[in-house]
Scaffold this motif. Structure first.
Motif, PDB file in Angstrom:
ATOM      1  N   GLY A   1      21.149   1.130  -6.257  1.00 20.88           N
ATOM      2  CA  GLY A   1      21.667   0.120  -5.894  1.00 20.88           C
ATOM      3  C   GLY A   1      21.809  -1.235  -6.390  1.00 20.88           C
ATOM      4  O   GLY A   1      22.371  -2.086  -6.091  1.00 20.88           O
ATOM      5  N   GLU A   2      21.538  -1.040  -7.934  1.00 20.31           N
ATOM      6  CA  GLU A   2      22.159  -2.194  -8.794  1.00 20.31           C
ATOM      7  C   GLU A   2      22.973  -1.742  -9.590  1.00 20.31           C
ATOM      8  O   GLU A   2      23.219  -0.424  -9.945  1.00 20.31           O
ATOM      9  N   PRO A   3      23.755  -2.649 -10.279  1.00 19.12           N
ATOM     10  CA  PRO A   3      24.851  -2.365 -11.296  1.00 19.12           C
ATOM     11  C   PRO A   3      24.226  -1.792 -12.515  1.00 19.12           C
ATOM     12  O   PRO A   3      23.153  -2.309 -12.945  1.00 19.12           O
ATOM     13  N   PRO A   4      25.043  -1.002 -13.138  1.00 18.25           N
ATOM     14  CA  PRO A   4      24.342  -0.374 -14.361  1.00 18.25           C
ATOM     15  C   PRO A   4      24.259  -1.541 -15.365  1.00 18.25           C
ATOM     16  O   PRO A   4      25.055  -2.307 -15.530  1.00 18.25           O
ATOM     17  N   ALA A   5      23.113  -1.328 -16.318  1.00 17.54           N
ATOM     18  CA  ALA A   5      23.157  -2.213 -17.267  1.00 17.54           C
ATOM     19  C   ALA A   5      24.130  -2.098 -18.464  1.00 17.54           C
ATOM     20  O   ALA A   5      24.599  -0.891 -18.652  1.00 17.54           O
ATOM     21  N   ASP A   6      24.392  -3.216 -19.244  1.00 20.27           N
ATOM     22  CA  ASP A   6      25.314  -2.970 -20.352  1.00 20.27           C
ATOM     23  C   ASP A   6      24.585  -2.245 -21.501  1.00 20.27           C
ATOM     24  O   ASP A   6      23.274  -2.367 -21.854  1.00 20.27           O
ATOM     25  N   PRO A   7      25.266  -1.034 -22.018  1.00 18.73           N
ATOM     26  CA  PRO A   7      24.741  -0.247 -22.881  1.00 18.73           C
ATOM     27  C   PRO A   7      24.213  -0.792 -24.248  1.00 18.73           C
ATOM     28  O   PRO A   7      23.725  -0.473 -25.028  1.00 18.73           O
ATOM     29  N   VAL A   8      25.346  -1.749 -24.453  1.00 18.85           N
ATOM     30  CA  VAL A   8      24.889  -2.441 -25.887  1.00 18.85           C
ATOM     31  C   VAL A   8      24.598  -3.959 -25.641  1.00 18.85           C
ATOM     32  O   VAL A   8      25.353  -4.596 -24.845  1.00 18.85           O
ATOM     33  N   PRO A   9      23.412  -4.490 -26.017  1.00 15.66           N
ATOM     34  CA  PRO A   9      23.112  -5.820 -25.700  1.00 15.66           C
ATOM     35  C   PRO A   9      23.953  -6.851 -26.545  1.00 15.66           C
ATOM     36  O   PRO A   9      24.549  -6.298 -27.520  1.00 15.66           O
ATOM     37  N   PRO A  10      24.282  -8.037 -25.730  1.00 14.88           N
ATOM     38  CA  PRO A  10      25.152  -8.637 -26.206  1.00 14.88           C
ATOM     39  C   PRO A  10      24.766  -9.344 -28.030  1.00 14.88           C
ATOM     40  O   PRO A  10      23.195  -9.312 -27.860  1.00 14.88           O
TER      41      PRO A  10
END
Length: 87
Positions: free
Chosen positions: A73-82
């Motif tokens: 139910g949550e959007p996927p996390a960014d695979p590469v952190p900023p």
């Protein structure tokens, strides 16, 4: 269906045993007989008869994937952190 498969394998095995025990027969001939008359047709039959079950399983997986793609139910996390830039 499995009863037919077991019966066919039994008949092919008996043909192979008869081939191996015959005075002019060889063990190689028995193996070839068992593979060509027994294992080959049974493998083809099981593959063809299993098609509806494989198709149903594929459709179930596709339906499950379309209903809940991430199952959280949550959007996927960014695979590469900023990259953090220092001020």
């Amino acid at each position: 269906m499995y009863l037919i498969v077991v019966g066919w394998i039994y008949v092919a095995l008996m043909m192979a045993v008869a081939e191996a025990n015959h005075p002019d027969g060889t063990v190689l001939g028995a193996v070839v007989t068992f593979v060509l008359y027994g294992v080959g047709p049974v493998a083809l039959l099981m593959y063809l008869m299993g098609r509806p079950a494989r198709r149903a399983a594929r459709l179930r997986r596709e339906a499950q994937a379309s209903v809940a793609p991430d199952a959280g139910g949550e959007p996927p996390a960014d695979p590469v952190p900023p990259v953090r830039e220092e001020p």
